[in-house]
Write a protein that holds these residues in place. Structure first.
Motif, PDB file in Angstrom:
ATOM      1  N   ILE A   7       0.681  -1.022   0.028  1.00  0.00           N
ATOM      2  CA  ILE A   7       0.038   0.125  -0.115  1.00  0.00           C
ATOM      3  C   ILE A   7       0.954   1.166  -0.012  1.00  0.00           C
ATOM      4  O   ILE A   7       1.772   1.426   0.753  1.00  0.00           O
ATOM      5  N   GLN A  29      -2.540  -0.531   9.228  1.00  0.00           N
ATOM      6  CA  GLN A  29      -2.511  -1.296   7.978  1.00  0.00           C
ATOM      7  C   GLN A  29      -1.055  -2.184   8.194  1.00  0.00           C
ATOM      8  O   GLN A  29      -0.929  -3.235   7.929  1.00  0.00           O
ATOM      9  N   VAL A  95      -1.918  -1.246  -3.998  1.00  0.00           N
ATOM     10  CA  VAL A  95      -2.975  -0.183  -3.681  1.00  0.00           C
ATOM     11  C   VAL A  95      -2.369   1.211  -3.598  1.00  0.00           C
ATOM     12  O   VAL A  95      -1.204   1.420  -2.940  1.00  0.00           O
ATOM     13  N   HIS A  97      -3.346   5.053  -2.979  1.00  0.00           N
ATOM     14  CA  HIS A  97      -4.302   5.807  -2.314  1.00  0.00           C
ATOM     15  C   HIS A  97      -3.853   7.108  -2.348  1.00  0.00           C
ATOM     16  O   HIS A  97      -2.778   7.549  -1.575  1.00  0.00           O
ATOM     17  N   ALA A 122      -5.000  -0.894  -7.465  1.00  0.00           N
ATOM     18  CA  ALA A 122      -6.252  -0.337  -7.063  1.00  0.00           C
ATOM     19  C   ALA A 122      -6.050   1.119  -6.774  1.00  0.00           C
ATOM     20  O   ALA A 122      -5.008   1.720  -6.104  1.00  0.00           O
ATOM     21  N   LEU A 124      -7.311   4.473  -5.359  1.00  0.00           N
ATOM     22  CA  LEU A 124      -8.170   5.149  -4.554  1.00  0.00           C
ATOM     23  C   LEU A 124      -7.967   6.529  -4.259  1.00  0.00           C
ATOM     24  O   LEU A 124      -6.870   7.254  -4.419  1.00  0.00           O
ATOM     25  N   GLU A 367      -9.708  -0.937   4.583  1.00  0.00           N
ATOM     26  CA  GLU A 367      -8.959  -2.171   4.097  1.00  0.00           C
ATOM     27  C   GLU A 367     -10.141  -2.956   3.428  1.00  0.00           C
ATOM     28  O   GLU A 367      -9.699  -3.586   2.345  1.00  0.00           O
ATOM     29  N   TYR A 370     -10.140  -1.560  -0.188  1.00  0.00           N
ATOM     30  CA  TYR A 370      -9.070  -1.997  -0.894  1.00  0.00           C
ATOM     31  C   TYR A 370      -9.331  -3.190  -1.612  1.00  0.00           C
ATOM     32  O   TYR A 370      -8.975  -3.438  -2.588  1.00  0.00           O
TER      33      TYR A 370
END
Length: 394
Positions: A7, A29, A95, A97, A122, A124, A367, A370
């Motif tokens: 992440i 996390q 991820v 973010h 991902a 975000l 989470e 995600y």
């Protein structure tokens, strides 16, 4: 343990609520077994933020990477974007973010580029207010909101920190096209322990960025007016830093408050809470400010403006809320000084706060988001990169 994710949190300025939010998320996390890294600006923040980074460095397997990032769009943006992309590409996130306007653009743009050549990333975005503070009738506002609409095509999930922020997005940009949801900021269990005022505590505290958006000028004007209304001197502590700080020093001097208003550099919020008996949050705009949650969690009575997500904490129509006007702040500050015990009764209870604004609740919901954005894939975790813990790229 479930699947481990790589992440990366990307944002511009490591100060204020966004930085606090990222620190809380990163800690939770890591505790859940994920590998986490941070990419942010190297030109903002001071000694206090450097200490916070130092405290975090040993827990972040993907490191802390700092590189110059401009606040506004300009000629240096292309070079800054290229440097940031190279860092993120090396970190190989599952991820990405983005937090705030700049972080949101970078995370979605670079995540999309990574998806061209490798497995799913991902993407975000949490606005945290950001560009949503602009007026939709201005040229600048229309430009930013047009960009926000465009970037939705490259967004796997939008995460809002308040219902107000979500409603503002709909009003200024339109109904969100990608999946989206609301996850409130949260406090750790230790932050619900009361902080008693020191023996020499001032009457009022302001803590936050020293910029007009946060209302320090309104606070100073209200201090002078409160003295005139009550016919006695009032003391205050102002904690924070920012580009407008010299102007607030001059305002205090002009209003002949210099011997009663003390300016201090950024410090941990709970340390600042002991410096006064009541906190004032005079912001002109907010999303879901941590300082409101932190102060209430510490048992500190508060006067706050009814902007952004603040009414969602207190409840609509709370007597503790005012409009961002010096006159209304003055009336409420005078009321609180005249009968502190009666005013304290307006505050939400610790039980009410814990039920809605816990850090564990926040981290678990994010989470889950995600994994949803990744399609709940199952794969072996990747090996961590051997990188320096804190790096600056110029």
């Amino acid at each position: 343990m479930g699947e481990r994710l790589r992440i990366v949190h990307c944002f511009r300025s490591p100060v204020g609520g966004i930085f606090r939010h990222v620190r809380d998320l990163a800690e939770a996390q890591v505790a859940a077994g994920h590998q986490v890294g941070i990419v942010c600006d190297s030109t903002t923040g001071g000694d206090y933020e450097e200490r916070l980074f130092s405290d975090m460095k040993d827990m972040l397997a993907l490191g802390i990477w700092r590189t110059p990032m401009q606040r506004h769009i300009g000629p240096g943006d292309m070079a800054a974007a290229l440097r940031t992309y190279r860092i993120i590409k090396e970190l190989q996130p599952d991820v990405l973010h983005g937090h705030g306007a700049k972080g949101g653009v970078y995370a979605r743009m670079f995540g999309s580029l990574l998806r061209v050549s490798r497995s799913r990333v991902a993407r975000l975005y949490s606005p945290h207010g950001g560009s949503l503070h602009y007026d939709e009738t201005t040229t600048t506002g229309k430009m930013f909101f047009g960009l926000e609409r465009l970037m939705e095509r490259f967004t796997d999930h939008l995460l809002f920190v308040s219902d107000y922020e979500q409603r503002t997005f709909r009003r200024k940009i339109g109904t969100p096209r990608p999946p989206h949801g609301l996850v409130y900021n949260g406090l750790r269990a230790a932050e619900f322990e009361p902080v008693p005022p020191a023996a020499d505590a001032a009457d009022f505290l302001y803590i936050g960025m020293m910029r007009d958006l946060k209302g320090p000028d309104l606070f100073i004007d209200a201090l002078a007016a409160t003295e005139a209304k009550l016919g006695r001197k009032v003391t205050a502590v102002m904690v924070g830093d920012g580009e407008d700080l010299p102007r607030y020093h001059a305002q205090v001097k002009r209003l002949e408050l210099a011997d009663r208003v003390r300016f201090l550099p950024p410090m941990p919020a709970r340390k600042a809470f002991s410096l006064a008996r009541l906190i004032v949050v005079p912001s002109r705009a907010e999303a879901m400010p941590y300082i409101v949650l932190e102060a209430l969690g510490a048992g500190m009575p508060m006067i706050a403006t009814a902007v952004g997500g603040i009414p969602e904490i207190f409840g609509i129509g709370s007597p503790a809320l005012v409009h961002p006007l010096a006159s209304q702040l003055t009336a409420k500050m005078s009321e609180a000084l005249l009968d502190p015990d009666a005013y304290r009764a307006f505050m939400p209870t610790p039980a009410e706060l814990k039920a809605r604004f816990g850090a564990d609740v926040m981290a678990a919901q994010i989470e889950k988001t995600y994994f949803s954005a990744l399609g709940r894939k199952t794969s072996e975790p990747k090996d961590g990169l051997k990188r320096p813990i804190v790096s600056r790229v110029s």
